[in-house]
Scaffold this active site. Structure first.
Site, PDB file in Angstrom:
ATOM      1  CG  HIS A 177       0.451   6.479  -0.498  1.00 11.00           C
ATOM      2  ND1 HIS A 177      -0.645   7.155  -0.980  1.00 11.00           N
ATOM      3  CD2 HIS A 177       0.036   5.832   0.628  1.00 11.00           C
ATOM      4  CE1 HIS A 177      -1.688   6.912  -0.159  1.00 11.00           C
ATOM      5  NE2 HIS A 177      -1.297   6.108   0.795  1.00 11.00           N
TER       6      HIS A 177
ATOM      7  CG  HIS B 180      -1.710   1.244   1.418  1.00  4.88           C
ATOM      8  ND1 HIS B 180      -3.026   1.353   1.036  1.00  4.88           N
ATOM      9  CD2 HIS B 180      -1.372   2.462   1.919  1.00  4.88           C
ATOM     10  CE1 HIS B 180      -3.465   2.577   1.293  1.00  4.88           C
ATOM     11  NE2 HIS B 180      -2.481   3.271   1.835  1.00  4.88           N
ATOM     12  CD  GLU B 181       1.689   3.657   3.717  1.00  8.30           C
ATOM     13  OE1 GLU B 181       1.921   4.734   3.122  1.00  8.30           O
ATOM     14  OE2 GLU B 181       0.643   3.466   4.365  1.00  8.30           O
TER      15      GLU B 181
HETATM   16 ZN   LIG Z   1      -2.419   5.303   2.406  1.00  8.93          ZN
END
Ligand SMILES: [Zn+2]
Length: 655
Positions: A449, A445-446
């Site tokens: 980003h 997830h990170e």
């Molecule tokens: Zn996030």
């Protein structure tokens, strides 16, 4: 004192901040110089004899405040990841000053008068100009002198209270840690885990930032579970009072700015735009989610043989997963070794999709020795930027996982991005770092980003990379989670750390089947937090809250999500996202973004999954564009249609 390293641009590759040279005493003078310098730059803009143009006004603002930007970026990275008493003192002092500084610019009448006169034909410039106008109006540029004076007071007080809220929490994660004298009480944890918790003959389990502590799934002693859970939900009690004051001041500010409440003010510049749109969506989810959670609770009580309490939920849901699906989450950990998860999983998937490659740069340092820095290249070998990884929990690091930029990509300055991922994995006393499946998912997830930041190709820093609305920013990161269990990726990284054996296919299948159990719990704990955030920020100006805990309970009941066995993922006292982070009236963003995420996952699957063409299409239409256009227009370019909520409802088992 030697020359302050924050005064001049960094001479390191990609302008990585020179953390090895920066000392605590450098920050305050650099903040002071940075603010003074930017005010002088603003004065030069307003004092110009030339008629206002995009370049001499908007682009000039984009070019201003370089020392301040550099200082704030380095400082707030350290605040979040490697704080000390000294850093906390500086933060307390500087936060209200920074708020005052930002008000001095956005409430500058001469500057506002010039901005209103600027025109441009260029679409990217026009979009940025609109953003500036909106920022200024939302900051109070059109209010009377008297109203602006009150606004400045409110902003400063809010900034002070938010800092206090965050600092209380940082202290509470250790002060409210579970301490046991006898290792027997930690039965259920493996030996290495127990060894890593030992401090001077006792065992200390610090609190993670959310309600349901992961240890609750393993600890066999019911009373220890009760103590851990109680410490979690009752931490930092002084924050209840702060939350009341923060919510009250925010409501007053919203009123000054012409909104009925803070939530309406906050969503106006998001993709949701209205309170009604958010409530309509949440309304579709609450009923089915609570029904699912109730069904799960029945299964848990049956498994336990007695009426369970909230601290029993994780423990017995693991038991049900073992009984029903023959699945044991801890059996996965030996296959998730940190280095391998990144090299052969996260980086590997990115290479397959986007052609990018990674080379570690041990010569480049972060603010702490555990930070690792990688140089990222395009397929043709051209440099893309730097990626920093700070995987481990430590005292002085706030809870959770997040990405932040150390340098924003922009063509205006010809700068390439430097991005950082922070995780909170417990560092083992010795041996390899093994992750849980949740931690693996969070790491993917990170990194989503990080890709959003790394792929940015925009002219102006204000709209670089992840500078998009909060209710859009979680979308690309959620999409990247899909590769964690993509068969080809999983087979590449999930290997036993001792034998090198691939994870048995049946373990993966069982995990995926078992994941469907507990969806009710996860959706309810998330929605309860969302609706709690919402209730605090729908207070009308002047509406008083006498008792924060009673308010919390009433809010959950009114939203029909009060379910004693599943408390909100964050209670008021530790809801850092909304009382000290940027997510006030914005916690709904995760599920709002998930609509686009579920749509996009479907698109990847329809188009053959992990393929360069697919990655390139996502990168070109969406990831590279940052906030340089209407984000929903970028989504339509990517998907070829308007988003629908259906794929999300199906994924969450809510149809
Ligand atoms: Zn996030």
């Amino acid at each position: 004192m030697a020359e302050n390293p924050l005064f001049a641009p960094s001479s390191l590759p990609y302008q990585l901040p020179p953390f090895a040279e920066i000392r605590e005493e450098h920050y305050l003078p650099a903040f002071e110089r940075g603010m003074a310098e930017q005010l002088a730059e603003v004065e030069a803009i307003t004092g110009s004899d030339e008629p206002p143009t995009f370049d001499n006004t908007i682009a000039a603002l984009e070019r201003s405040g370089r020392v301040l930007q550099r200082t704030a970026t380095a400082f707030f990275s350290v605040v979040a990841s490697d704080s000390t008493d000294g850093v906390m003192e500086i933060e307390k002092r500087i936060s209200p000053e920074l708020t005052r500084h930002s008000d001095a610019i956005r409430l500058n009448r001469a500057l506002w008068a010039r901005i209103k006169q600027v025109t441009t034909e260029d679409p990217e410039e026009a979009w940025l100009l609109e953003k500036y106008r909106d920022d200024f109006v939302r900051a109070g540029a059109d209010l009377s002198e008297e109203e602006q004076a009150r606004l400045r007071e409110l902003n400063e007080e809010l900034s002070r209270l938010s800092t206090e809220f965050a600092q209380n929490l940082l202290k509470a994660s250790n002060d409210s840690a579970l301490v046991v004298e006898d290792a027997k009480e930690l039965d259920g944890f493996d030996e290495a885990r127990i060894a890593s918790l030992e401090r001077d003959g006792r065992y200390v389990l610090p609190l993670l930032n959310f309600t349901n502590q992961p240890g609750l799934a393993q600890l066999t002693d019911r009373d220890v579970r009760r103590r851990l859970y109680t410490l979690s939900v009752e931490r930092a009690p002084q924050n209840f009072g702060l939350a009341v004051r923060i919510a009250g001041l925010r409501a007053e500010r919203a009123g000054l700015l012409g909104f009925p409440n803070h939530a309406a003010y906050r969503v106006a510049d998001q993709t949701a735009k209205t309170v009604e749109a958010v409530e309509e969506m949440l309304g579709q989810l609450v009923g089915p989610a609570v029904r699912n959670a109730r069904k799960e609770a029945e299964a848990l009580a049956e498994q336990a043989g007695f009426a369970i309490e909230p601290w029993d939920w994780s423990f017995y849901s693991e038991k049900v997963r073992q009984a029903r699906y023959d699945f044991d989450a801890s059996a996965m950990r030996p296959y998730f070794e940190l280095d391998r998860v990144f090299r052969d999983g996260i980086f590997h998937a990115a290479t397959k999709l986007y052609g990018i490659t990674f080379g570690e740069r041990p010569d480049l340092r972060g603010y702490h020795e555990d930070v690792r820095v990688f140089e990222v290249f395009n397929e043709d070998g051209s440099a893309l930027g730097l990626f920093g990884l700070d995987p481990y929990a430590r005292p002085g690091k706030r809870g959770g996982a997040w990405m932040n930029n150390l340098v924003d990509q922009s063509f205006l300055f010809g700068e390439k991005p430097v991005v950082l991922n922070n995780l909170n994995i417990t560092k083992p006393a010795a041996g390899p770092t093994l992750l849980t499946y949740d931690e693996v998912n969070t790491a993917f997830h990170e990194f989503g980003h990080a890709l959003h930041g790394l792929f940015s190709e925009v002219r102006f820093p204000r709209v670089s990379g992840t500078s998009v609305p909060r209710d859009f920013v979680e979308y690309p990161s959620q999409v990247n989670e899909m590769w964690a269990t993509w068969p080809e990726v999983l087979a590449n990284y999930a290997r036993h750390h001792e034998t090198g054996e691939p994870m048995p296919a049946e373990l993966v299948e069982k995990m995926q089947a078992a994941e469907k159990f507990n969806q009710g719990f996860m959706t309810v704990e998330y929605l309860a937090a969302t609706l709690l955030d919402w209730a605090w920020h729908k207070l009308a100006p002047g509406e008083d809250v006498a008792d924060a805990e009673a308010f919390e309970q009433k809010a959950l009941e009114a939203a029909e999500i009060a379910f004693p066995l599943v408390r909100p993922r964050y209670r008021t006292n530790y809801f850092a996202h909304v009382f000290s982070g940027g997510y006030s009236a914005g916690y709904y963003s995760y599920i709002w973004s998930e609509v686009l995420d579920a749509e996009s996952v479907e698109w990847f699957k329809e188009n053959g999954g992990l393929k360069r063409e697919n990655g390139d299409h996502f990168r070109r239409t969406l990831l590279s564009r940052g906030g340089s256009l209407d984000p929903l227009a970028a989504f339509r370019d990517f998907r070829g249609r308007e988003p629908s909520i259906q794929p999300l409802l199906e994924r969450r088992g809510l149809v």
